[in-house]
Design an enzyme around this catalytic site. Structure first.
Site, PDB file in Angstrom:
ATOM      1  N   CYS A  48       0.840  -1.193   0.000  1.00 20.15           N
ATOM      2  CA  CYS A  48       0.000   0.000   0.000  1.00 20.15           C
ATOM      3  C   CYS A  48       0.882   1.253   0.000  1.00 20.15           C
ATOM      4  CB  CYS A  48      -0.906   0.007   1.226  1.00 20.15           C
ATOM      5  SG  CYS A  48      -2.033   1.425   1.284  1.00 20.15           S
ATOM      6  N   ASP A  50       0.419   3.758   1.731  1.00 22.26           N
ATOM      7  CA  ASP A  50       0.384   4.342   3.082  1.00 22.26           C
ATOM      8  C   ASP A  50       1.805   4.623   3.592  1.00 22.26           C
ATOM      9  OD1 ASP A  50       0.242   4.489   6.040  1.00 22.26           O
ATOM     10  OD2 ASP A  50      -1.869   3.994   5.722  1.00 22.26           O
ATOM     11  N   ARG A  52       3.014   4.767   6.349  1.00 22.17           N
ATOM     12  CA  ARG A  52       3.464   4.022   7.538  1.00 22.17           C
ATOM     13  C   ARG A  52       3.905   2.598   7.225  1.00 22.17           C
ATOM     14  NH1 ARG A  52      -2.148   5.043  10.406  1.00 22.17           N
ATOM     15  NH2 ARG A  52      -2.684   4.434   8.278  1.00 22.17           N
ATOM     16  N   HIS A 104      -2.257  -4.109   4.965  1.00 22.68           N
ATOM     17  CA  HIS A 104      -2.023  -3.696   6.356  1.00 22.68           C
ATOM     18  C   HIS A 104      -3.348  -3.366   7.033  1.00 22.68           C
ATOM     19  CE1 HIS A 104      -2.575   0.758   5.939  1.00 22.68           C
ATOM     20  NE2 HIS A 104      -2.381   0.447   4.674  1.00 22.68           N
TER      21      HIS A 104
HETATM   22 ZN    ZN Z   1      -3.419   1.141   3.001  1.00 24.61          ZN
END
Ligand code: ZN
Length: 217
Positions: A48, A50, A52, A104
């Protein structure tokens, strides 16, 4: 409350880069010469976007170790030229040994796909996840806790992505030619930092459903 990220600027990133270069050269004066000579990553990571979930940091690996493709909610579809090009290059040129689709928990893309609010263009991208939900609706609705329900969808989306990787002509032709290549689905927890193997790995066409098997060239 100010966030640490509030202090990140265009200039601070360039400064950070200089510090990083100095640290690498202090450890190994040939560091960049060695990296510049070529890449031989044994793994392709499809994850992803993302911020993080950075592949290298969470697996304790270094530049040169993992070839990476990231998009919102780690979606793998057969019509996405970007992911297919990355896959083809990884398998046929880099000869990676493993491909991981890593979702995630707490994924904003999966959460959005489970709702009905319009976000924008991305709604069409996330339709791929709605299709997975639709195919598994009774199992998902049987989970009462909304967080657990989203977590289950995160897992199903990663598994679906891995199965889509396995069913490409790219991976099936590699297997038919005897290339050592395994495909896996993982899920990462933002809360613990730990990765869980979802145990759907395949290392040959024998490991996948017959409907997806192709007559290989
Ligand atoms: Zn994600």
């Amino acid at each position: 409350m100010s966030l640490r990220q509030d202090n990140i600027t265009y200039e601070s990133l360039l400064e950070g880069n200089k510090e990083w270069v100095a640290e690498r050269l202090a450890e190994n004066p040939n560091y960049f010469d060695e990296l510049a000579a070529g890449q031989h990553p044994p793994m392709l990571w499809i994850g992803c976007s993302d911020s993080r979930v950075p592949a290298n940091q969470i697996t304790n690996t270094l530049p040169g170790d993992i070839f990476v493709h990231r998009n919102i909610a780690n979606v793998v579809t057969h019509t996405d030229m970007s992911v297919l090009s990355v896959l083809d290059y990884s398998v046929n040129v880099l000869k990676v040994k493993h491909i991981v689709v890593c979702g995630h928990y707490g994924c904003g893309g999966v959460t959005a796909a489970l709702g009905s609010k319009q976000v924008g263009l991305i709604d069409n991208w996330l339709r791929n996840i709605k299709d997975i939900y639709h195919a598994n609706e009774s199992d998902i609705l049987a989970i009462e806790d909304p967080i657990e329900r989203t977590n289950k969808m995160v897992e199903l989306n990663a598994i679906h992505g891995a199965k889509n990787v396995m069913s490409t002509s790219i991976v099936q032709n590699a297997w038919a030619q005897g290339q050592k290549l395994s495909v896996h689905a993982w899920v990462y927890s933002l809360k613990t930092g730990l990765i869980t193997d979802l145990k759907v790995s395949a290392s040959s066409a024998e490991d996948m459903p017959a409907v997806f098997k192709m007559d290989v060239k």
